[in-house]
Design a protein around this motif. Structure first.
Motif, PDB file in Angstrom:
ATOM      1  N   GLN A 185       0.853  -1.183   0.000  1.00 29.09           N
ATOM      2  CA  GLN A 185       0.000   0.000   0.000  1.00 29.09           C
ATOM      3  C   GLN A 185       0.890   1.235   0.000  1.00 29.09           C
ATOM      4  OE1 GLN A 185      -2.635  -0.131   3.338  1.00 29.09           O
ATOM      5  NE2 GLN A 185      -4.067  -1.485   2.318  1.00 29.09           N
ATOM      6  N   VAL A 244       1.905   4.794   1.187  1.00 31.36           N
ATOM      7  CA  VAL A 244       1.749   5.571   2.416  1.00 31.36           C
ATOM      8  C   VAL A 244       2.494   6.894   2.256  1.00 31.36           C
ATOM      9  CG1 VAL A 244       1.493   3.538   3.909  1.00 31.36           C
ATOM     10  CG2 VAL A 244       3.771   4.481   3.498  1.00 31.36           C
ATOM     11  N   THR A 287       4.547  -1.674   2.525  1.00 31.62           N
ATOM     12  CA  THR A 287       4.148  -0.332   2.093  1.00 31.62           C
ATOM     13  C   THR A 287       5.213   0.245   1.174  1.00 31.62           C
ATOM     14  OG1 THR A 287       5.195   0.700   4.023  1.00 31.62           O
ATOM     15  CG2 THR A 287       2.862   0.120   4.220  1.00 31.62           C
ATOM     16  N   SER A 326       6.424   4.295  -0.558  1.00 31.00           N
ATOM     17  CA  SER A 326       6.213   5.741  -0.576  1.00 31.00           C
ATOM     18  C   SER A 326       7.211   6.355  -1.541  1.00 31.00           C
ATOM     19  CB  SER A 326       6.392   6.328   0.831  1.00 31.00           C
ATOM     20  OG  SER A 326       7.687   6.040   1.321  1.00 31.00           O
TER      21      SER A 326
END
Length: 145
Positions: free
Chosen positions: A13, A15, A66, A68
């Motif tokens: 995911q 973030v 995660t 980013s």
């Protein structure tokens, strides 16, 4: 993406600064390709894809699943300008892998040998107990007769 990343075959995911400029579609594709490579145990390709993502400013947190977009330079070693050579792994790494595999086979062989030895011993013990009971019954019959 959705609750399991972009639904593109990985479970990372995004973030942090979700609005940071990046080619999210390309990153999703690379994450999916890396996930497939890891499932196929092709760790060299997975590492190359990780390095490519880092070069794009993507920070991966594998334990948290995660990713980013990095504001500064990517952590770790600087991105290489030339792709990694596609040749065989270093001799030492290959030997280490073979030795680990060999130790694993040795453990399996020893376990199987011990199991077979125990089964054989149990079989002999049962057979001897049956013989002993039979002899004792025969002896009792002779005494009674």
């Amino acid at each position: 993406g959705g609750p399991r990343g972009g639904g593109g075959g990985h479970d990372y995911q995004r973030v942090g600064d979700v609005g940071a400029p990046c080619d999210a579609e390309q990153i999703e594709k690379l994450l999916s390709a890396r996930h497939r490579a890891k499932l196929n145990r092709d760790f060299q390709t997975a590492d190359q894809l990780r390095d490519q993502l880092r070069g794009m400013g993507v920070r991966l947190q594998d334990k948290e699943r995660t990713w980013s977009v990095a504001v500064g330079p990517p952590p770790g070693p600087p991105a290489r300008s030339a792709p990694a050579p596609q040749g065989p792994p270093p001799r030492g790494a290959d030997r280490d892998r073979r030795e680990r595999r060999s130790r694993s086979r040795d453990r399996d062989r020893d376990r199987d040998r011990d199991r077979d030895r125990d089964r054989e011993r149990d079989r002999r013990d049962r057979k001897e107990r049956r013989r002993s009971r039979s002899r004792s019954r025969d002896r009792d019959r002779r005494r009674r007769d």
